[in-house]
Enzyme design. Structure first.
Site, PDB file in Angstrom:
ATOM      1  N   GLU A 120      -2.361  -1.948   6.355  1.00 19.09           N
ATOM      2  CA  GLU A 120      -1.103  -2.682   6.568  1.00 19.09           C
ATOM      3  C   GLU A 120      -1.268  -4.131   6.087  1.00 19.09           C
ATOM      4  O   GLU A 120      -0.337  -4.724   5.543  1.00 19.09           O
ATOM      5  CB  GLU A 120      -0.678  -2.670   8.043  1.00 19.09           C
ATOM      6  CG  GLU A 120      -0.550  -1.295   8.702  1.00 19.09           C
ATOM      7  CD  GLU A 120       0.512  -0.374   8.113  1.00 19.09           C
ATOM      8  OE1 GLU A 120       1.023  -0.649   7.018  1.00 19.09           O
ATOM      9  OE2 GLU A 120       0.817   0.646   8.755  1.00 19.09           O
ATOM     10  N   TYR A 127       3.042  -7.573  -0.949  1.00 18.51           N
ATOM     11  CA  TYR A 127       4.389  -8.172  -0.979  1.00 18.51           C
ATOM     12  C   TYR A 127       4.291  -9.652  -1.359  1.00 18.51           C
ATOM     13  O   TYR A 127       5.121 -10.154  -2.118  1.00 18.51           O
ATOM     14  CB  TYR A 127       5.085  -8.045   0.382  1.00 18.51           C
ATOM     15  CG  TYR A 127       5.243  -6.624   0.858  1.00 18.51           C
ATOM     16  CD1 TYR A 127       5.713  -5.630  -0.002  1.00 18.51           C
ATOM     17  CD2 TYR A 127       4.920  -6.264   2.159  1.00 18.51           C
ATOM     18  CE1 TYR A 127       5.851  -4.316   0.435  1.00 18.51           C
ATOM     19  CE2 TYR A 127       5.057  -4.953   2.593  1.00 18.51           C
ATOM     20  CZ  TYR A 127       5.515  -3.986   1.732  1.00 18.51           C
ATOM     21  OH  TYR A 127       5.646  -2.703   2.167  1.00 18.51           O
ATOM     22  N   GLU A 221       1.200   5.018   3.598  1.00 13.38           N
ATOM     23  CA  GLU A 221       2.100   5.292   4.735  1.00 13.38           C
ATOM     24  C   GLU A 221       2.115   6.779   5.069  1.00 13.38           C
ATOM     25  O   GLU A 221       2.262   7.157   6.229  1.00 13.38           O
ATOM     26  CB  GLU A 221       3.535   4.805   4.474  1.00 13.38           C
ATOM     27  CG  GLU A 221       3.709   3.332   4.121  1.00 13.38           C
ATOM     28  CD  GLU A 221       3.103   2.341   5.090  1.00 13.38           C
ATOM     29  OE1 GLU A 221       2.563   2.739   6.133  1.00 13.38           O
ATOM     30  OE2 GLU A 221       3.155   1.127   4.796  1.00 13.38           O
ATOM     31  N   HIS A 224      -0.594   7.289   7.369  1.00 10.50           N
ATOM     32  CA  HIS A 224      -0.290   6.730   8.695  1.00 10.50           C
ATOM     33  C   HIS A 224       0.613   7.676   9.485  1.00 10.50           C
ATOM     34  O   HIS A 224       0.443   7.861  10.689  1.00 10.50           O
ATOM     35  CB  HIS A 224       0.377   5.352   8.568  1.00 10.50           C
ATOM     36  CG  HIS A 224      -0.427   4.390   7.747  1.00 10.50           C
ATOM     37  ND1 HIS A 224       0.077   3.191   7.307  1.00 10.50           N
ATOM     38  CD2 HIS A 224      -1.709   4.452   7.295  1.00 10.50           C
ATOM     39  CE1 HIS A 224      -0.865   2.563   6.608  1.00 10.50           C
ATOM     40  NE2 HIS A 224      -1.946   3.316   6.587  1.00 10.50           N
TER      41      HIS A 224
HETATM   42 FE   LIG Z   1       2.299  -0.411   5.528  1.00  7.79          FE
HETATM   43 FE   LIG Z   2       1.892   2.113   7.846  1.00  8.29          FE
END
Ligand SMILES: [Fe+2]
Ligand SMILES: [Fe+2]
Length: 347
Positions: A120, A127, A221, A224
């Site tokens: 994360e 970004y 993701e 996750h």
């Molecule tokens: Fe993420």
């Molecule tokens: Fe995530």
């Protein structure tokens, strides 16, 4: 209120026998022993997550700098808003995961949560790299903090933010499971109108570097989501009293609320003004995802329609599942942990 005990850190009297290990409420020594895991899926998960290692700056954003300036206004507006939202999500994830770990008593699951938190952080970094490269400095800050100023964005962040905060304030098993379900919603529904928008840019041959960043993020993701799904499925077996009919209906309502928020958000941020996407496509796809996330937990669907993937959205998986070839984790290692140009071909 049922109380929840934080796991001890130094605990020589903790259980050594893996059969006594539990997701919550166990007596852990915190010793990381990769050869004695109770939860077999952790080995596959760990290997996949390690294979997914990537470096945001290795993706070239040269074309994106030019494309961004020429994006039609609706695309540019959507790009900024979606990026702002993703920045918020990954930041709050990085901050919140250690709070969950404190109450998980299966050390191998905590290993996964540590890797997730690292990923994360890499997403947040990606970004920043995108913003710093593509936008002018004043635009950069406007995007970075839009999640605080745009009332639509703030409102939807409140749903997940408040669930996380409630767990900060009330350490109960019920709140912990709510937080885990909130994570599952965040990983499995909240990112997806954003991903869909970026992949649509890809279909339109725009912003190729940003699209590539998002594909790597999406790949993480997916793991996750896999992790939180498995945590919930293990809890379902170990703690059936947390999955009585009324609890399951509460979780389903939460998933539905997450979907409704995501649909509203997609309509606002993307709407009918972006070439290749429409409000109906957003609604259909998010409802399908909501049903899929429910069925993956063994829950009844929340929407009558869209039990299977809508035809109009089949192209999304061409981008998001490009990595499915890597189901053989051993095979994947040599190519996944590679540098620069190989990373691009790798997806
Ligand atoms: Fe993420
Ligand atoms: Fe995530």
């Amino acid at each position: 209120m049922d109380s929840l005990k934080k796991r001890p850190l130094f605990n020589p009297k903790g259980d050594v026998d893996v059969q006594r290990r539990k997701i919550i409420g166990g007596n852990t020594t915190n010793l990381n022993d990769f050869n004695n895991m109770k939860y077999g899926w952790v080995s596959d998960w760990y290997r996949q997550a390690m294979n997914n290692f990537w470096i945001p700056e290795e993706i070239n954003l040269g074309v994106d700098i030019k494309d961004y300036k020429n994006l039609p206004l609706p695309e540019r507006r959507a790009y900024d808003k979606i990026l702002s939202f993703l920045i918020f999500l990954d930041s709050i994830q990085t901050a919140n995961l250690p709070n969950i770990s404190e109450y998980i008593t299966a050390n191998e699951v905590n290993l996964c949560l540590s890797i997730q938190a690292f990923q994360e952080a890499v997403h947040s970094q990606s970004y920043s790299y995108m913003l710093d490269t593509i936008c002018e400095p004043q635009e950069r800050n406007a995007v970075l903090y839009q999640w605080k100023e745009d009332e639509h964005l703030l409102k939807r962040n409140e749903f997940i933010g408040n669930l996380y905060n409630e767990f900060q304030e009330e350490k109960s098993t019920r709140m912990l499971v709510n937080t885990i379900v909130a994570n599952y919603i965040l990983e499995g529904i909240y990112f997806y109108s954003g991903f869909m928008f970026f992949y649509n840019l890809g279909r339109n041959r725009l912003m190729p570097g940003s699209v590539q960043e998002i594909r790597y993020i999406n790949r993480d993701e997916n793991t996750h989501l896999w992790l939180f799904r498995n945590i919930l499925l293990e809890l379902k077996k170990e703690e059936p009293e947390l999955f009585r009919e009324e609890d399951v209906n509460r979780y389903r309502r939460m998933i539905k609320e997450g979907c409704e928020q995501e649909i509203k958000w997609g309509h606002y941020a993307i709407g009918d003004n972006v070439q290749g996407l429409s409000k109906d496509m957003i609604t259909d796809y998010i409802q399908y995802l909501g049903n899929l996330r429910c069925s993956n937990l063994g829950f009844a669907p929340i929407y009558e329609e869209h039990i299977s993937e809508p035809d109009s959205m089949k192209w999304v998986s061409q981008y998001s599942n490009a990595n499915q070839i890597k189901t053989d984790f051993f095979e994947a290692r040599s190519t996944a942990y590679a540098k620069s140009s190989a990373l691009v071909d790798d997806l």
